[in-house]
Design a protein around this motif. Structure first.
Motif, PDB file in Angstrom:
ATOM      1  N   VAL A 178       0.867  -1.172   0.000  1.00  9.54           N
ATOM      2  CA  VAL A 178       0.000   0.000   0.000  1.00  9.54           C
ATOM      3  C   VAL A 178       0.904   1.222   0.000  1.00  9.54           C
ATOM      4  CG1 VAL A 178      -1.852   1.228   1.178  1.00  9.54           C
ATOM      5  CG2 VAL A 178      -1.707  -1.270   1.357  1.00  9.54           C
ATOM      6  N   VAL A 293      -5.954  -5.937   1.923  1.00  3.47           N
ATOM      7  CA  VAL A 293      -4.967  -6.007   3.002  1.00  3.47           C
ATOM      8  C   VAL A 293      -5.267  -7.180   3.936  1.00  3.47           C
ATOM      9  CG1 VAL A 293      -4.209  -4.834   5.114  1.00  3.47           C
ATOM     10  CG2 VAL A 293      -4.307  -3.580   2.952  1.00  3.47           C
ATOM     11  N   VAL A 299       2.076  -7.530   4.349  1.00  2.00           N
ATOM     12  CA  VAL A 299       1.617  -6.224   3.894  1.00  2.00           C
ATOM     13  C   VAL A 299       2.678  -5.192   4.214  1.00  2.00           C
ATOM     14  CG1 VAL A 299       0.309  -5.806   6.027  1.00  2.00           C
ATOM     15  CG2 VAL A 299      -0.214  -4.492   3.968  1.00  2.00           C
ATOM     16  N   TRP A 301       3.245  -1.087   4.073  1.00  2.00           N
ATOM     17  CA  TRP A 301       2.502   0.173   3.925  1.00  2.00           C
ATOM     18  C   TRP A 301       3.440   1.352   4.094  1.00  2.00           C
ATOM     19  CZ3 TRP A 301      -0.827   2.799   8.208  1.00  2.00           C
ATOM     20  CH2 TRP A 301      -1.424   3.947   7.682  1.00  2.00           C
ATOM     21  N   THR A 317      -7.253   6.760   5.397  1.00  2.00           N
ATOM     22  CA  THR A 317      -6.050   6.324   6.102  1.00  2.00           C
ATOM     23  C   THR A 317      -6.419   5.508   7.339  1.00  2.00           C
ATOM     24  OG1 THR A 317      -4.775   8.217   5.296  1.00  2.00           O
ATOM     25  CG2 THR A 317      -3.971   7.121   7.290  1.00  2.00           C
ATOM     26  N   VAL A 320      -7.668   1.912   6.351  1.00  2.00           N
ATOM     27  CA  VAL A 320      -6.562   1.057   5.900  1.00  2.00           C
ATOM     28  C   VAL A 320      -5.625   0.742   7.058  1.00  2.00           C
ATOM     29  CG1 VAL A 320      -4.538   0.947   4.403  1.00  2.00           C
ATOM     30  CG2 VAL A 320      -6.721   1.785   3.500  1.00  2.00           C
ATOM     31  N   VAL A 324      -4.543  -2.936   8.328  1.00  2.00           N
ATOM     32  CA  VAL A 324      -3.155  -3.384   8.469  1.00  2.00           C
ATOM     33  C   VAL A 324      -2.929  -3.941   9.872  1.00  2.00           C
ATOM     34  CG1 VAL A 324      -0.748  -2.608   8.536  1.00  2.00           C
ATOM     35  CG2 VAL A 324      -2.256  -1.819   6.699  1.00  2.00           C
ATOM     36  N   SER A 331       3.027  -7.594   9.026  1.00  2.00           N
ATOM     37  CA  SER A 331       2.824  -6.201   8.624  1.00  2.00           C
ATOM     38  C   SER A 331       4.079  -5.370   8.860  1.00  2.00           C
ATOM     39  CB  SER A 331       1.642  -5.594   9.381  1.00  2.00           C
ATOM     40  OG  SER A 331       1.769  -5.789  10.782  1.00  2.00           O
ATOM     41  N   ILE A 333       5.557  -1.397   8.365  1.00  2.00           N
ATOM     42  CA  ILE A 333       5.197  -0.007   8.136  1.00  2.00           C
ATOM     43  C   ILE A 333       6.468   0.778   7.851  1.00  2.00           C
ATOM     44  CG2 ILE A 333       3.908   1.975   9.007  1.00  2.00           C
ATOM     45  CD1 ILE A 333       2.356  -0.737   8.870  1.00  2.00           C
ATOM     46  N   SER A 338       3.097   7.350   7.695  1.00  2.00           N
ATOM     47  CA  SER A 338       2.341   6.138   8.053  1.00  2.00           C
ATOM     48  C   SER A 338       2.489   5.838   9.536  1.00  2.00           C
ATOM     49  CB  SER A 338       2.826   4.937   7.235  1.00  2.00           C
ATOM     50  OG  SER A 338       2.765   5.201   5.861  1.00  2.00           O
TER      51      SER A 338
END
Length: 385
Positions: A178, A293, A299, A301, A317, A320, A324, A331, A333, A338
């Motif tokens: 993402v 997701v 994932v 992001w 935001t 999502v 996440v 996950s 980030i 973010s």
């Protein structure tokens, strides 16, 4: 590719008992200015991320001196960016570690001046880089010391490399990326690097409108980068699974956005009328993106899906981010905005890995797993051969 191959780690350093160790950290933290004018650290995430390395060095009997930049001073001493508030917070968290003054008070830092490097390492026996957030910079304190001192990646830097390298090399599938943010120019090369590696690429934020324009859609007064329409069109025509917003939360002509923004807002499907500005993905897009997701094995992001600093444009935001956080897959980030969004939503403890470097994580992906800091460490005299 193994991103950790040849990278010296703490165990590769010589005996540190009684030795002086210079540690490059990234303590470029946000400050809060009180009504009395006193500055304090507003968010100590980057400081706490370095603590395991600092404590390990102290446990080895080393004399530990950390160095960092703070803010963007104009290569001269500036009281606004002195390290005192950071030094105070570090002393409370990890007594016994010194913290030098702001590296960027000297033009030699950003200029990678050999004379500045020599002054920086004078009297030190070893060097540790624990500053992933600036690992993509070819600055003196990043690439200079490993030329002369036994050097190592700090625990956090090595973990950043391991996690991001794993996303590129052997992620659990499906891999969903993402990518949001405002400017497509800042991330087009990252998107090109990511696209063939991911199973699904979701594009949101202001940069999505250049993709939508490349597909022939009217974007009103939304952010548009004509110079990169061809790049976006090439990605869309590549046959890869690229998801774009199908609806937009848009601001009426003459409106303003931001924490105190004004003007009418409505959700618009498809083409945006002249004068309307898209500032967030719409609810249908948010739901579709969240669904993709939720099915991810991994994932990644990086970047908000809208102008989330304005509450009217924060929903995409938020939806999502919650997806996440709830994802059963791994996950990751990519720092930056973010991370700020997750912090605001109190979801940081619900993701698997939160990078300390937004720009550095993007550069790592764009360059296929290498950065100037890593190159320098691999050339250190004690690096594994």
């Amino acid at each position: 590719m193994n991103a950790l191959r040849g990278l010296p780690q703490l165990c590769d350093l010589p005996d540190l008992d009684g030795r002086r160790v210079l540690v490059r950290v990234d303590f470029n933290v946000p400050l809060h200015i009180g009504i009395d004018g006193r500055a304090t650290v507003a968010d100590d995430f980057r400081i706490t991320a370095a603590l395991p390395t600092l404590r390990w060095l102290l446990d080895q009997g080393a004399e530990v001196v950390a160095c960092s930049h703070l803010g963007r001073p104009a290569a001269t001493r500036d009281p606004r960016w002195e390290m005192d508030p950071v030094r105070e917070r570090l002393a409370a968290l990890c007594p016994g570690v010194e913290l030098g003054e702001n590296l960027r008070f000297d033009a030699g830092e950003k200029g990678n001046d050999p004379v500045f490097v020599a002054s920086l390492i004078e009297g030190f026996d070893a060097y540790v880089n624990e500053a992933f957030g600036v690992a993509h910079r070819r600055h003196a304190s990043i690439v200079g010391p490993p030329q002369f001192l036994p050097s190592a990646a700090g625990l956090r830097l090595a973990r950043e490399v391991e996690v991001l390298g794993g996303v590129l090399e052997c992620p659990a599938r499906p891999l969903v990326a993402v990518v949001g943010g405002a400017k497509v120019a800042d991330k087009i090369e990252v998107l090109k690097a990511l696209a063939p590696k991911v199973d699904t690429l979701i594009v949101g934020g202001g940069m999505a409108f250049t993709f939508l324009a490349a597909r022939g859609q009217a974007v009103g007064s939304s952010l548009l980068d004509p110079d990169h329409i061809a790049d976006c069109r090439a990605l869309l025509e590549s046959g890869l699974d690229i998801r774009l917003p199908t609806d937009t939360r848009a601001l009426e002509p003459g409106g303003t956005f931001g924490p105190l923004g004004r003007g009418g807002v409505k959700v618009i499907e498809g083409d945006l009328p002249d004068g309307w500005t898209g500032l967030d993905i719409g609810p249908d897009s948010a739901e579709a993106f969240a669904d993709a997701v939720s099915q991810a094995g991994t994932v990644l992001w990086n970047g908000p899906l809208g102008a989330f600093e304005d509450p009217r444009f924060a929903a995409g935001t938020r939806v999502v981010a919650q997806a996440v956080a709830a994802c059963e897959g791994f996950s990751v980030i990519g720092g930056g905005d973010s991370a700020s969004a997750l912090e605001e939503l109190k979801l940081c403890d619900q993701v698997d890995f939160l990078s300390t470097g937004g720009g550095a994580s993007l550069a790592f992906i764009e360059r296929g797993g290498d950065l100037p800091a890593l190159e320098a460490l691999r050339q250190a005299p004690n690096a594994p051969r």
